[in-house]
Design a protein around this motif. Sequence first.
Motif, PDB file in Angstrom:
ATOM      1  N   ILE A  81      44.880  48.889 -41.633  1.00 49.01           N
ATOM      2  CA  ILE A  81      44.122  50.104 -41.300  1.00 49.01           C
ATOM      3  C   ILE A  81      44.414  50.475 -39.850  1.00 49.01           C
ATOM      4  O   ILE A  81      44.312  49.638 -38.952  1.00 49.01           O
ATOM      5  CB  ILE A  81      42.606  49.876 -41.473  1.00 49.01           C
ATOM      6  CG1 ILE A  81      42.277  49.434 -42.895  1.00 49.01           C
ATOM      7  CG2 ILE A  81      41.829  51.146 -41.112  1.00 49.01           C
ATOM      8  CD1 ILE A  81      40.844  48.972 -43.075  1.00 49.01           C
ATOM      9  N   ALA A  82      44.764  51.741 -39.624  1.00 46.19           N
ATOM     10  CA  ALA A  82      44.958  52.268 -38.276  1.00 46.19           C
ATOM     11  C   ALA A  82      43.832  53.244 -37.964  1.00 46.19           C
ATOM     12  O   ALA A  82      43.552  54.152 -38.752  1.00 46.19           O
ATOM     13  CB  ALA A  82      46.303  52.976 -38.160  1.00 46.19           C
ATOM     14  N   VAL A  83      43.177  53.043 -36.822  1.00 49.31           N
ATOM     15  CA  VAL A  83      42.150  53.962 -36.347  1.00 49.31           C
ATOM     16  C   VAL A  83      42.720  54.674 -35.120  1.00 49.31           C
ATOM     17  O   VAL A  83      43.012  54.036 -34.108  1.00 49.31           O
ATOM     18  CB  VAL A  83      40.848  53.227 -35.990  1.00 49.31           C
ATOM     19  CG1 VAL A  83      39.807  54.215 -35.481  1.00 49.31           C
ATOM     20  CG2 VAL A  83      40.322  52.475 -37.208  1.00 49.31           C
ATOM     21  N   VAL A  84      42.890  55.978 -35.238  1.00 46.69           N
ATOM     22  CA  VAL A  84      43.526  56.752 -34.180  1.00 46.69           C
ATOM     23  C   VAL A  84      42.454  57.374 -33.287  1.00 46.69           C
ATOM     24  O   VAL A  84      41.528  58.032 -33.772  1.00 46.69           O
ATOM     25  CB  VAL A  84      44.425  57.858 -34.771  1.00 46.69           C
ATOM     26  CG1 VAL A  84      45.024  58.716 -33.657  1.00 46.69           C
ATOM     27  CG2 VAL A  84      45.529  57.228 -35.620  1.00 46.69           C
ATOM     28  N   LEU A 147      46.596  54.997 -30.037  1.00 52.00           N
ATOM     29  CA  LEU A 147      46.517  56.314 -29.431  1.00 52.00           C
ATOM     30  C   LEU A 147      47.282  57.304 -30.303  1.00 52.00           C
ATOM     31  O   LEU A 147      48.234  56.937 -31.004  1.00 52.00           O
ATOM     32  CB  LEU A 147      47.112  56.290 -28.026  1.00 52.00           C
ATOM     33  CG  LEU A 147      46.339  55.489 -26.967  1.00 52.00           C
ATOM     34  CD1 LEU A 147      47.123  55.480 -25.658  1.00 52.00           C
ATOM     35  CD2 LEU A 147      44.951  56.074 -26.757  1.00 52.00           C
ATOM     36  N   ALA A 148      46.873  58.570 -30.256  1.00 52.40           N
ATOM     37  CA  ALA A 148      47.536  59.594 -31.064  1.00 52.40           C
ATOM     38  C   ALA A 148      49.023  59.672 -30.745  1.00 52.40           C
ATOM     39  O   ALA A 148      49.840  59.970 -31.622  1.00 52.40           O
ATOM     40  CB  ALA A 148      46.861  60.944 -30.843  1.00 52.40           C
ATOM     41  N   SER A 149      49.400  59.378 -29.513  1.00 49.67           N
ATOM     42  CA  SER A 149      50.802  59.436 -29.113  1.00 49.67           C
ATOM     43  C   SER A 149      51.648  58.359 -29.788  1.00 49.67           C
ATOM     44  O   SER A 149      52.888  58.431 -29.760  1.00 49.67           O
ATOM     45  CB  SER A 149      50.925  59.318 -27.592  1.00 49.67           C
ATOM     46  OG  SER A 149      50.279  58.145 -27.129  1.00 49.67           O
ATOM     47  N   GLU A 152      53.626  58.333 -34.664  1.00 46.50           N
ATOM     48  CA  GLU A 152      54.936  58.445 -35.325  1.00 46.50           C
ATOM     49  C   GLU A 152      55.684  57.121 -35.353  1.00 46.50           C
ATOM     50  O   GLU A 152      56.339  56.797 -36.348  1.00 46.50           O
ATOM     51  CB  GLU A 152      55.771  59.525 -34.642  1.00 46.50           C
ATOM     52  CG  GLU A 152      56.972  59.939 -35.473  1.00 46.50           C
ATOM     53  CD  GLU A 152      57.489  61.320 -35.130  1.00 46.50           C
ATOM     54  OE1 GLU A 152      58.390  61.806 -35.846  1.00 46.50           O
ATOM     55  OE2 GLU A 152      56.994  61.927 -34.157  1.00 46.50           O
ATOM     56  N   LYS A 153      55.561  56.321 -34.300  1.00 48.05           N
ATOM     57  CA  LYS A 153      56.297  55.065 -34.263  1.00 48.05           C
ATOM     58  C   LYS A 153      55.701  54.008 -35.201  1.00 48.05           C
ATOM     59  O   LYS A 153      56.305  52.955 -35.405  1.00 48.05           O
ATOM     60  CB  LYS A 153      56.348  54.517 -32.832  1.00 48.05           C
ATOM     61  CG  LYS A 153      55.024  54.062 -32.282  1.00 48.05           C
ATOM     62  CD  LYS A 153      55.136  53.525 -30.864  1.00 48.05           C
ATOM     63  CE  LYS A 153      55.434  54.619 -29.874  1.00 48.05           C
ATOM     64  NZ  LYS A 153      55.354  54.121 -28.471  1.00 48.05           N
ATOM     65  N   ALA A 177      51.799  64.131 -38.536  1.00 45.41           N
ATOM     66  CA  ALA A 177      50.909  64.204 -39.697  1.00 45.41           C
ATOM     67  C   ALA A 177      51.685  64.571 -40.960  1.00 45.41           C
ATOM     68  O   ALA A 177      51.417  64.035 -42.051  1.00 45.41           O
ATOM     69  CB  ALA A 177      49.798  65.218 -39.435  1.00 45.41           C
ATOM     70  N   GLU A 178      52.656  65.464 -40.841  1.00 43.46           N
ATOM     71  CA  GLU A 178      53.460  65.844 -42.002  1.00 43.46           C
ATOM     72  C   GLU A 178      54.285  64.656 -42.497  1.00 43.46           C
ATOM     73  O   GLU A 178      54.415  64.442 -43.716  1.00 43.46           O
ATOM     74  CB  GLU A 178      54.379  67.011 -41.636  1.00 43.46           C
ATOM     75  CG  GLU A 178      55.253  67.506 -42.783  1.00 43.46           C
ATOM     76  CD  GLU A 178      54.448  67.956 -44.003  1.00 43.46           C
ATOM     77  OE1 GLU A 178      54.926  67.728 -45.134  1.00 43.46           O
ATOM     78  OE2 GLU A 178      53.340  68.503 -43.832  1.00 43.46           O
ATOM     79  N   LYS A 179      54.812  63.856 -41.595  1.00 47.96           N
ATOM     80  CA  LYS A 179      55.561  62.669 -42.004  1.00 47.96           C
ATOM     81  C   LYS A 179      54.644  61.663 -42.684  1.00 47.96           C
ATOM     82  O   LYS A 179      55.050  61.012 -43.663  1.00 47.96           O
ATOM     83  CB  LYS A 179      56.238  62.042 -40.788  1.00 47.96           C
ATOM     84  CG  LYS A 179      57.402  62.842 -40.246  1.00 47.96           C
ATOM     85  CD  LYS A 179      58.114  62.113 -39.113  1.00 47.96           C
ATOM     86  CE  LYS A 179      58.846  60.887 -39.589  1.00 47.96           C
ATOM     87  NZ  LYS A 179      59.650  60.266 -38.505  1.00 47.96           N
ATOM     88  N   LEU A 180      53.405  61.530 -42.212  1.00 49.87           N
ATOM     89  CA  LEU A 180      52.456  60.638 -42.866  1.00 49.87           C
ATOM     90  C   LEU A 180      52.175  61.096 -44.291  1.00 49.87           C
ATOM     91  O   LEU A 180      52.072  60.278 -45.215  1.00 49.87           O
ATOM     92  CB  LEU A 180      51.142  60.582 -42.074  1.00 49.87           C
ATOM     93  CG  LEU A 180      51.093  59.675 -40.853  1.00 49.87           C
ATOM     94  CD1 LEU A 180      49.780  59.861 -40.110  1.00 49.87           C
ATOM     95  CD2 LEU A 180      51.262  58.208 -41.246  1.00 49.87           C
TER      96      LEU A 180
END
Length: 377
Positions: A81-84, A147-149, A152-153, A177-180
Amino acid sequence: DDTRTHLVPFNGYYHTHTPEQTRSIVRRNLGQYLCRRESLWLLPLTTGQEFDSPETLEDIRKFKAASEFQLRTRVQRKAEIAVVVDEESYNHLAIDSTVFPSGKRTWYGCNAEVKVSNRYVNRLTGNLLDDQRTRLARLGAPVDYLLASDIEKNIGKYKLWIFLDLFRSDEFLCHAAEKLRQSSTVLFWCYAPGVIDSQSKTFGTANMERLTGFKFRELSGSGSLEIEWSRPRKTTLLMGYPETISPRFALADSRAEVRGHYYDTGEVAAGVKRIGKSVNWFYGGNTVDAAIWRDLAREAGVHIYSETLDPLFANDRFIALHARMPGRKTIYLPRVSDVSDLFTGKILYRQVKKFSYNATLHESRIFFLGTPDELKK
């Protein structure tokens, strides 16, 4: 760690008052640092002697040995789980020092008894960040904070993505977000995601749609973020507190399955829909119960270690549980393993997929998935 322990005079802050309470709280904290692979920084602010008991120092020595084992063997975090969280979003918020009662807190009183009193938080962000960290720790599975930054990585690494405070959007975030959404994952967007475009300096639902893929409508006036959450085959659950917030946003998306309404207006406050390979949620509030986080994680395919809503931390070799309430605790392992107790140095179970034990109030345990001899290698 600035825990005030029984070794220093009571000074009005959260405080332990007996050796047993100190051991429980310090072990809880050590378990979190160990499982999150964080360094230990003791900060004795009151007299400098908060951690000077032989028992605490012995526990810290065992924590140090376990940490060195993790470094030698490259123990992996393995959170699903990732919490951004987004620090830049706070550049767009007004300064507001208002605090108001929001639920209850438990703490040790000056006579060592457990006390309950009102909990006070800042408007919007108090529940959205501070309170949600507590609830997320109790869902029964480890979470990573990003962090939101860094989105993508880390694409492809997590099964569930939770966006707590991403109030802004830009080309980089929309692309991430589109890649997710092109991956088999679950995205959960909380209050006003992407409403401010930090590049064009615009505000509105069009920005939210570009980031999340949902269609929205801004509600007029201010109102509560209390939400009636619909649960299949279960009774409706009211989540949140009656704080007055503006703006609020309702789902206006015919493709979304409605899963919640604002308590004061009945407008659609929560929903879910599939976009590409992903399952996407919008939740217009700032408070989600721990049990709901657990259910969402399970639906996303996350391994749930515990069902009892106690604070739990874990990585690939260690599991820590702090008993918020006394009673029977069951730990479900991601694989068959031996299980040892870090502090006693004894093996508890051999080749099990789950195990149970009886916990006293606020008891903290750290389990090693392996034998004591492995820690010494």
